[in-house]
Design a protein around this motif. Structure first.
Motif, PDB file in Angstrom:
ATOM      1  N   VAL A   1       0.851  -1.185   0.000  1.00 29.47           N
ATOM      2  CA  VAL A   1       0.000   0.000   0.000  1.00 29.47           C
ATOM      3  C   VAL A   1       0.890   1.238   0.000  1.00 29.47           C
ATOM      4  O   VAL A   1       1.748   1.393   0.876  1.00 29.47           O
ATOM      5  CB  VAL A   1      -0.928   0.026   1.238  1.00 29.47           C
ATOM      6  N   GLY A   2       0.708   2.108  -0.975  1.00 29.85           N
ATOM      7  CA  GLY A   2       1.480   3.346  -1.027  1.00 29.85           C
ATOM      8  C   GLY A   2       1.185   4.233   0.159  1.00 29.85           C
ATOM      9  O   GLY A   2       0.085   4.205   0.727  1.00 29.85           O
ATOM     10  N   LEU A   3       2.160   5.057   0.542  1.00 28.61           N
ATOM     11  CA  LEU A   3       2.018   5.892   1.735  1.00 28.61           C
ATOM     12  C   LEU A   3       1.349   7.230   1.458  1.00 28.61           C
ATOM     13  O   LEU A   3       1.083   7.990   2.383  1.00 28.61           O
ATOM     14  CB  LEU A   3       3.392   6.137   2.362  1.00 28.61           C
ATOM     15  N   GLY A   4       1.055   7.521   0.188  1.00 31.10           N
ATOM     16  CA  GLY A   4       0.448   8.802  -0.149  1.00 31.10           C
ATOM     17  C   GLY A   4      -1.054   8.805   0.049  1.00 31.10           C
ATOM     18  O   GLY A   4      -1.637   7.883   0.623  1.00 31.10           O
ATOM     19  N   GLU A   5      -1.682   9.867  -0.437  1.00 26.20           N
ATOM     20  CA  GLU A   5      -3.130   9.981  -0.325  1.00 26.20           C
ATOM     21  C   GLU A   5      -3.826   8.869  -1.122  1.00 26.20           C
ATOM     22  O   GLU A   5      -3.263   8.354  -2.096  1.00 26.20           O
ATOM     23  CB  GLU A   5      -3.598  11.345  -0.833  1.00 26.20           C
ATOM     24  N   ALA A   6      -5.019   8.527  -0.720  1.00 27.29           N
ATOM     25  CA  ALA A   6      -5.709   7.374  -1.291  1.00 27.29           C
ATOM     26  C   ALA A   6      -6.721   7.739  -2.369  1.00 27.29           C
ATOM     27  O   ALA A   6      -7.521   6.908  -2.764  1.00 27.29           O
ATOM     28  CB  ALA A   6      -6.423   6.604  -0.171  1.00 27.29           C
ATOM     29  N   ARG A   7      -6.681   8.978  -2.852  1.00 27.19           N
ATOM     30  CA  ARG A   7      -7.658   9.374  -3.858  1.00 27.19           C
ATOM     31  C   ARG A   7      -7.513   8.526  -5.120  1.00 27.19           C
ATOM     32  O   ARG A   7      -6.427   8.361  -5.647  1.00 27.19           O
ATOM     33  CB  ARG A   7      -7.484  10.848  -4.216  1.00 27.19           C
ATOM     34  N   ARG A   8      -8.594   8.000  -5.592  1.00 28.29           N
ATOM     35  CA  ARG A   8      -8.653   7.200  -6.814  1.00 28.29           C
ATOM     36  C   ARG A   8      -7.673   6.024  -6.778  1.00 28.29           C
ATOM     37  O   ARG A   8      -7.190   5.561  -7.800  1.00 28.29           O
ATOM     38  CB  ARG A   8      -8.376   8.074  -8.049  1.00 28.29           C
ATOM     39  N   ARG A   9      -7.380   5.513  -5.581  1.00 29.17           N
ATOM     40  CA  ARG A   9      -6.422   4.415  -5.436  1.00 29.17           C
ATOM     41  C   ARG A   9      -6.858   3.191  -6.243  1.00 29.17           C
ATOM     42  O   ARG A   9      -6.018   2.457  -6.776  1.00 29.17           O
ATOM     43  CB  ARG A   9      -6.282   4.043  -3.955  1.00 29.17           C
ATOM     44  N   ALA A  10      -8.161   2.964  -6.337  1.00 35.60           N
ATOM     45  CA  ALA A  10      -8.664   1.765  -6.999  1.00 35.60           C
ATOM     46  C   ALA A  10      -8.323   1.719  -8.483  1.00 35.60           C
ATOM     47  O   ALA A  10      -8.283   0.636  -9.072  1.00 35.60           O
ATOM     48  CB  ALA A  10     -10.188   1.640  -6.814  1.00 35.60           C
ATOM     49  N   VAL A  11      -8.069   2.870  -9.114  1.00 31.78           N
ATOM     50  CA  VAL A  11      -7.814   2.873 -10.556  1.00 31.78           C
ATOM     51  C   VAL A  11      -6.351   3.178 -10.889  1.00 31.78           C
ATOM     52  O   VAL A  11      -6.001   3.332 -12.056  1.00 31.78           O
ATOM     53  CB  VAL A  11      -8.735   3.879 -11.284  1.00 31.78           C
ATOM     54  N   LEU A  12      -5.484   3.270  -9.881  1.00 29.06           N
ATOM     55  CA  LEU A  12      -4.062   3.475 -10.139  1.00 29.06           C
ATOM     56  C   LEU A  12      -3.423   2.175 -10.617  1.00 29.06           C
ATOM     57  O   LEU A  12      -3.976   1.094 -10.426  1.00 29.06           O
ATOM     58  CB  LEU A  12      -3.375   3.969  -8.870  1.00 29.06           C
ATOM     59  N   PRO A  13      -2.251   2.236 -11.262  1.00 29.09           N
ATOM     60  CA  PRO A  13      -1.602   1.013 -11.763  1.00 29.09           C
ATOM     61  C   PRO A  13      -1.371  -0.014 -10.659  1.00 29.09           C
ATOM     62  O   PRO A  13      -0.999   0.332  -9.533  1.00 29.09           O
ATOM     63  CB  PRO A  13      -0.282   1.531 -12.332  1.00 29.09           C
ATOM     64  N   LYS A  14      -1.582  -1.284 -11.015  1.00 28.19           N
ATOM     65  CA  LYS A  14      -1.429  -2.374 -10.060  1.00 28.19           C
ATOM     66  C   LYS A  14      -0.748  -3.553 -10.729  1.00 28.19           C
ATOM     67  O   LYS A  14      -1.002  -3.844 -11.897  1.00 28.19           O
ATOM     68  CB  LYS A  14      -2.794  -2.840  -9.547  1.00 28.19           C
ATOM     69  N   SER A  15       0.105  -4.226  -9.975  1.00 26.19           N
ATOM     70  CA  SER A  15       0.659  -5.508 -10.400  1.00 26.19           C
ATOM     71  C   SER A  15      -0.020  -6.609  -9.606  1.00 26.19           C
ATOM     72  O   SER A  15      -0.278  -6.443  -8.404  1.00 26.19           O
ATOM     73  CB  SER A  15       2.171  -5.566 -10.160  1.00 26.19           C
ATOM     74  N   LEU A  16      -0.318  -7.719 -10.269  1.00 22.35           N
ATOM     75  CA  LEU A  16      -0.988  -8.850  -9.618  1.00 22.35           C
ATOM     76  C   LEU A  16      -0.230 -10.116  -9.987  1.00 22.35           C
ATOM     77  O   LEU A  16      -0.219 -10.545 -11.139  1.00 22.35           O
ATOM     78  CB  LEU A  16      -2.448  -8.937 -10.072  1.00 22.35           C
ATOM     79  N   LEU A  17       0.413 -10.706  -8.987  1.00 25.02           N
ATOM     80  CA  LEU A  17       1.351 -11.808  -9.204  1.00 25.02           C
ATOM     81  C   LEU A  17       0.936 -13.020  -8.401  1.00 25.02           C
ATOM     82  O   LEU A  17       1.137 -13.069  -7.173  1.00 25.02           O
ATOM     83  CB  LEU A  17       2.763 -11.375  -8.805  1.00 25.02           C
ATOM     84  N   TYR A  18       0.340 -14.016  -9.052  1.00 24.26           N
ATOM     85  CA  TYR A  18      -0.044 -15.267  -8.375  1.00 24.26           C
ATOM     86  C   TYR A  18       0.882 -16.357  -8.870  1.00 24.26           C
ATOM     87  O   TYR A  18       0.982 -16.618 -10.071  1.00 24.26           O
ATOM     88  CB  TYR A  18      -1.497 -15.627  -8.672  1.00 24.26           C
ATOM     89  N   PHE A  19       1.548 -17.027  -7.934  1.00 25.69           N
ATOM     90  CA  PHE A  19       2.533 -18.046  -8.285  1.00 25.69           C
ATOM     91  C   PHE A  19       2.340 -19.275  -7.421  1.00 25.69           C
ATOM     92  O   PHE A  19       2.461 -19.200  -6.186  1.00 25.69           O
ATOM     93  CB  PHE A  19       3.949 -17.489  -8.091  1.00 25.69           C
TER      94      PHE A  19
END
Length: 285
Positions: free
Chosen positions: A264-282
């Motif tokens: 989780v980034g330490l900055g403000e959470a505005r529009r967090r849901a649509v910011l770039p995300k990596s998803l790694l299932y191994f």
């Protein structure tokens, strides 16, 4: 208490780009990935079938990516969040550690670890996560998100993961009445702050998390989550983890352990849901 083995040699990764990136971006990104320790393989006869797909994309995770997680094995989704269209160094490091069986925590960081046995311990872990964000000069909204993510990770590991010898969940269907789990069913949570934000990890001793509930949560992004209580939970917690985190990494050693990491980034959470995300299932073989 069981001790999970470390996966063996790193699995080869076949690098591809989804429709959000031009194919030429692969040549630009490949040197960065190799320098980061990722075992890329070239496309030769018989090699691609053994390699796992590493999909570079713009990080805008959405329902169309669910199908990539449903593949066998699941594809690894790595965001290109840097201005020049490259993956971040810290995400490359997490991915390399994931496939090599190494620690997912940031190198050199102070890592706090807690074993959880009682349900009340989940709230304690959440409070610890929020306090660590605050002491690291993170925003108030980031502290709230970190607490929420840790709560979901810990609840999944403590209450949803344990099963009996027949595979029947022991606690998931009676969350409201459980006060503590058996000593052999405890889970461990870890916290650290490093590049990218706060690293929150939960580890159970069962190794039974498949990519299916994660794929369902991805398929629901942007819409209403369909409740699925087959595993004892509604799936809403997984959806919230996806929305709150910049990176989600899962390593499963079947029958031994599952580690799920959220950053989780330490900055403000505005529009967090649509910011770039990596998803790694191994899942290790």
């Amino acid at each position: 208490m069981r001790v999970a083995h470390r996966p063996g040699a790193a699995t080869g990764l076949h690098l591809i780009a989804d429709s959000s990136l031009a194919p030429a971006m692969l040549e630009q990104a490949a040197p960065t990935l190799v320098r980061g320790g990722l075992p890329l393989v070239t496309e030769r006869v018989g090699v691609r079938a053994k390699a796992r797909e590493l999909v570079l994309f713009d990080g805008r995770l959405g329902p169309s990516h669910a199908a990539l997680l449903e593949r066998d094995p699941a594809a690894l989704l790595l965001a290109t969040r840097e201005p020049e269209g490259l993956p971040s160094a810290w995400e490359v490091r997490v991915l390399a550690a994931l496939v090599k069986g190494e620690s997912l925590m940031p190198p050199g960081a102070a890592v706090a670890k807690l074993w959880l046995e009682q349900v009340v311990d989940i709230q304690g872990a959440s409070s610890e996560a929020a306090s660590l964000v605050e002491s690291s000069q993170g925003s108030r909204s980031a502290a709230h998100l970190a607490a929420e993510v840790m709560h979901e990770l810990a609840a999944n590991a403590l209450l949803d993961a344990p099963v009996d010898a027949s595979g029947t969940p022991l606690y998931a269907h009676r969350r409201d009445s459980v006060r503590a789990v058996a000593p052999e069913h405890v889970c461990q949570v870890s916290f650290a702050v490093g590049e990218g934000g706060i690293y929150l990890e939960a580890m159970d001793l069962f190794g039974r998390l498949t990519s299916e509930p994660i794929a369902r949560a991805v398929a629901s992004l942007g819409g209403r989550m369909q409740v699925n209580a087959s595993g004892g939970g509604a799936g809403l917690g997984m959806r919230r983890i996806l929305e709150a985190c910049d990176l989600i990494a899962v390593r499963v050693v079947p029958g031994m352990e599952t580690r799920m990491l959220g950053v989780v980034g330490l900055g403000e959470a505005r529009r967090r849901a649509v910011l770039p995300k990596s998803l790694l299932y191994f899942q290790s073989e």
